[in-house]
Design an enzyme around this catalytic site. Structure first.
Site, PDB file in Angstrom:
ATOM      1  N   GLU A 176      -0.200  -7.437   6.520  1.00 26.85           N
ATOM      2  CA  GLU A 176       0.646  -6.248   6.705  1.00 26.85           C
ATOM      3  C   GLU A 176       0.516  -5.672   8.109  1.00 26.85           C
ATOM      4  O   GLU A 176      -0.252  -4.736   8.346  1.00 26.85           O
ATOM      5  CB  GLU A 176       0.306  -5.150   5.677  1.00 26.85           C
ATOM      6  CG  GLU A 176       1.235  -3.942   5.796  1.00 26.85           C
ATOM      7  CD  GLU A 176       0.821  -2.747   4.942  1.00 26.85           C
ATOM      8  OE1 GLU A 176      -0.272  -2.772   4.355  1.00 26.85           O
ATOM      9  OE2 GLU A 176       1.594  -1.786   4.886  1.00 26.85           O
ATOM     10  N   LYS A 218       3.970  -8.468   4.544  1.00 25.64           N
ATOM     11  CA  LYS A 218       4.423  -7.107   4.224  1.00 25.64           C
ATOM     12  C   LYS A 218       4.660  -6.418   5.549  1.00 25.64           C
ATOM     13  O   LYS A 218       3.750  -6.353   6.390  1.00 25.64           O
ATOM     14  CB  LYS A 218       3.346  -6.378   3.413  1.00 25.64           C
ATOM     15  CG  LYS A 218       3.596  -4.893   3.230  1.00 25.64           C
ATOM     16  CD  LYS A 218       2.744  -4.321   2.116  1.00 25.64           C
ATOM     17  CE  LYS A 218       2.896  -2.823   2.013  1.00 25.64           C
ATOM     18  NZ  LYS A 218       2.318  -2.284   0.773  1.00 25.64           N
ATOM     19  N   SER A 260       7.431   1.215   2.664  1.00 28.44           N
ATOM     20  CA  SER A 260       8.447   2.258   2.829  1.00 28.44           C
ATOM     21  C   SER A 260       8.179   3.119   4.055  1.00 28.44           C
ATOM     22  O   SER A 260       9.110   3.750   4.585  1.00 28.44           O
ATOM     23  CB  SER A 260       8.593   3.109   1.564  1.00 28.44           C
ATOM     24  OG  SER A 260       7.392   3.731   1.194  1.00 28.44           O
TER      25      SER A 260
END
Ligand code: 13P
Length: 339
Positions: A176, A218, A260
């Protein structure tokens, strides 16, 4: 390393109608979320809150996996360990394994993620507890003169080493690298930094011989900075995001799951839908924390705040209803089917 087992986990996490809930806020981060609603984080309140999410009836229709924090993976729901509880529901348990970010020495305002020391041992323990995948977050900030290539390369190297160690332990690594939304930069700047970051990451992923078919990315959507008054439309975000990924992410990677990043639930959902309308060579799914949890947390807290019975029970059904609705919407957006 059993590559077939990794591929099986990847494919289950990328179920076409589901996505991942990130519920792996560190003790510091969950306190920050609770601060906004006047609650104190303790292992008990954290568990009460997360149990509300995980026990939501029907949520397994929309969630393929949940990312847990070290505290939570050791706790119990209804007399069984949290990972077992999720597994019984058909949801794959995962675990955050990085130890958070610290200042990147000699590079003011930049960060590096720690946690490689002892990682092998931690993964072994988490695997025994039932975790099938892991997550490591790197933070990239946009500002004047930053990010530097040195910071991108240092974080990319650490992400690749984590991914290699994690695959060897039999878990699927989610890497990520998050380009932070804070700031007033343009959409174009974010897209450019995202592509530059991901190029550095996949260069090191390749050098460290990480198996792409047993890996998930991610990352952030390409958006204008949150302080920029000129926000892009969903179609603009989607085009910039997919173009940045096409420029930097190997086609052999099975999937990208978006974070998000502080967008509202509606914004993140609309953007995910537009991204799926364009599509790409990878599955394009979600791994949201705030966009999935925000409304449910607010409702749950209303009764928890100051109430003698800690209110947890009182507002659980209303909070779960909100959580189920938003999760369903995001799962429809992941399929490009939101009307
Ligand atoms: P947000 O969706 O709130 O950005 O969180 C995702 C996440 O897991 C950050 O590490």
């Amino acid at each position: 390393m059993d590559i077939n087992q990794l591929k099986q986990t990847v494919s289950a996490l990328l179920n076409p109608t589901k996505g991942i809930l990130a519920a792996d806020e560190s003790s510091k981060t969950i306190q920050k979320r609770f601060d906004k609603i006047g609650l104190t984080s303790t292992p008990q309140t954290n568990l009460a809150y997360r149990s509300m999410l995980f026990t939501t009836p029907g949520v397994e229709q929309f969630l393929s996996g949940v990312i847990l924090y070290d505290e939570t993976i050791r706790q119990e729901i209804e007399g069984v360990s949290v990972p077992k509880y999720l597994e019984n529901k058909g949801i794959i348990p995962g675990i955050k394994v990085d130890k958070g970010v610290v200042d990147f020495a000699n590079f003011p305002a930049e960060k590096i993620t720690e946690g490689l020391d002892g990682l092998r041992g931690r993964l072994e323990e988490y695997a025994q507890m039932g975790a099938k995948f892991a997550k490591w977050r790197a933070v990239i900030t946009i500002g004047e003169e930053i990010p530097t290539q040195t910071c991108l390369e240092a974080n990319a190297e650490v992400l690749a080493r984590y991914a290699a160690i994690t695959q060897n332990a039999g878990l699927v690594p989610i890497i990520e690298p998050e380009v932070i939304r804070g700031g007033s930069h343009t959409l174009e700047k974010c897209a450019q930094v995202t592509a530059q970051t991901l190029k550095a990451v996949f260069e090191r992923i390749n050098v460290h011989k990480v198996a792409l078919e047993g890996l998930l990315l991610k990352t952030n959507m390409a958006t204008a900075g949150e302080d920029n008054p000129k926000q892009a439309t969903a179609d603009e975000v989607a085009k910039a995001t997919v173009d940045a990924l096409l420029e930097s992410v190997p086609k052999e990677l099975p999937g990208v799951v978006f974070l998000s990043g502080g967008q509202s639930a509606d914004m993140a959902t609309d953007n995910l839908q537009a991204i799926n309308n364009i599509g790409g060579p990878w599955q394009l799914s979600f791994s949201f924390a705030r966009a999935l949890q925000g409304e449910a947390l607010e409702i749950w807290a209303r009764s928890a705040r100051g109430a003698r019975r800690a209110g947890k029970e009182k507002n659980v059904p209303a909070a779960q209803k909100a959580f189920l609705e938003v999760t369903k919407k995001v799962s429809l957006a992941r399929q490009g089917k939101l009307s």
